[in-house]
Design an enzyme around this catalytic site. Structure first.
Site, PDB file in Angstrom:
ATOM      1  N   CYS B  33      11.460   0.499   1.579  1.00 58.43           N
ATOM      2  CA  CYS B  33      12.271   0.536   2.796  1.00 58.43           C
ATOM      3  C   CYS B  33      12.177  -0.737   3.618  1.00 58.43           C
ATOM      4  O   CYS B  33      12.926  -0.919   4.574  1.00 58.43           O
ATOM      5  CB  CYS B  33      11.849   1.710   3.666  1.00 58.43           C
ATOM      6  SG  CYS B  33      10.115   1.568   4.140  1.00 58.43           S
ATOM      7  N   CYS B 102       6.092   6.253   1.773  1.00 55.94           N
ATOM      8  CA  CYS B 102       5.652   5.818   3.106  1.00 55.94           C
ATOM      9  C   CYS B 102       4.125   5.849   3.218  1.00 55.94           C
ATOM     10  O   CYS B 102       3.532   5.035   3.931  1.00 55.94           O
ATOM     11  CB  CYS B 102       6.243   6.718   4.180  1.00 55.94           C
ATOM     12  SG  CYS B 102       8.017   6.918   4.032  1.00 55.94           S
TER      13      CYS B 102
HETATM   14  S1  FES Z   1      10.799   4.867   5.392  1.00 59.10           S
HETATM   15 FE1  FES Z   1       9.729   3.010   5.619  1.00 59.10          FE
HETATM   16  S2  FES Z   1       7.682   3.646   5.825  1.00 59.10           S
HETATM   17 FE2  FES Z   1       8.765   5.467   5.698  1.00 59.10          FE
END
Ligand code: FES
Lengths: 121, 121
Positions: B33, B102
């Site tokens: 992400c 994450c």
């Molecule tokens: S979506 Fe980036 S750390 Fe959770």
């Protein structure tokens, strides 16, 4: 790496929450990171009179949603539909390229909430 | 979709902040992400006496980092190095599968901070 405006909207997000008797509710998920965003709209005579959002997403998602709610509040449905995630990111003085995917959540949640509004009517 | 413990650590994250005179600092980025996490450690005679973190990541990243700091505080370096992201997620009563990426941030930030500590000595 984040602009002052991003940090401001991250630390003090505007219009966070839910609207119990919303006229339109949009829930969207981010295919990149799996985060979810929920957007609630009150609509009166084609004008967005109130808007709230809830997300478990990252700082960039929070900042873009906060800015998006400020942009569409008081606007007509037609105006709100023209809001793009690029415009929201620009209003925040930009986002790092690898975080642009987060700004998509806000645009899509607004569109999903408006679609929900039309479906319900 | 999130456990009570995840929501608790998201809403009241433990050990958020920075340590000015940290003995080890780890900064890691999430390839999925693009989110970033920074972890600060104070180490005394091989024991982690204090730990703080900062992240712009999502709710799951905040919750796992918060839990990870609680797990390693007071532990030896050797014990801290055995902490896995799966163990942190389990301590939170689980995470949705699509948010497991994450939790990797927390484990890697701890390891990066310990590597930094060894490099500095
Ligand atoms: S979506 Fe980036 S750390 Fe959770």
């Amino acid at each position: 790496i984040y602009s002052d405006k991003v940090m401001d909207h991250f630390n003090h997000p505007r219009n966070v929450g839910i609207i119990e008797d919303a006229d339109g509710v949009g829930t969207v998920g981010n295919p990149v990171c799996g985060d979810i965003m929920k957007m609630y709209l009150k609509i009166d005579h084609g004008v967005i009179t109130d808007v709230r959002f809830k997300t478990f997403g990252c700082g960039s998602a929070i900042a873009t949603s906060s800015m998006a709610t400020e942009i569409i509040k008081g606007k007509t449905i037609e105006e709100a539909l023209t809001m793009t995630n690029a415009a929201v990111a620009e209003a925040l003085d930009g986002l790092p390229p690898h975080k642009m995917h987060c700004s998509v959540l806000a645009e899509e949640a607004v569109k999903a909430a408006l679609a929900d509004y039309y479906t319900k009517r």
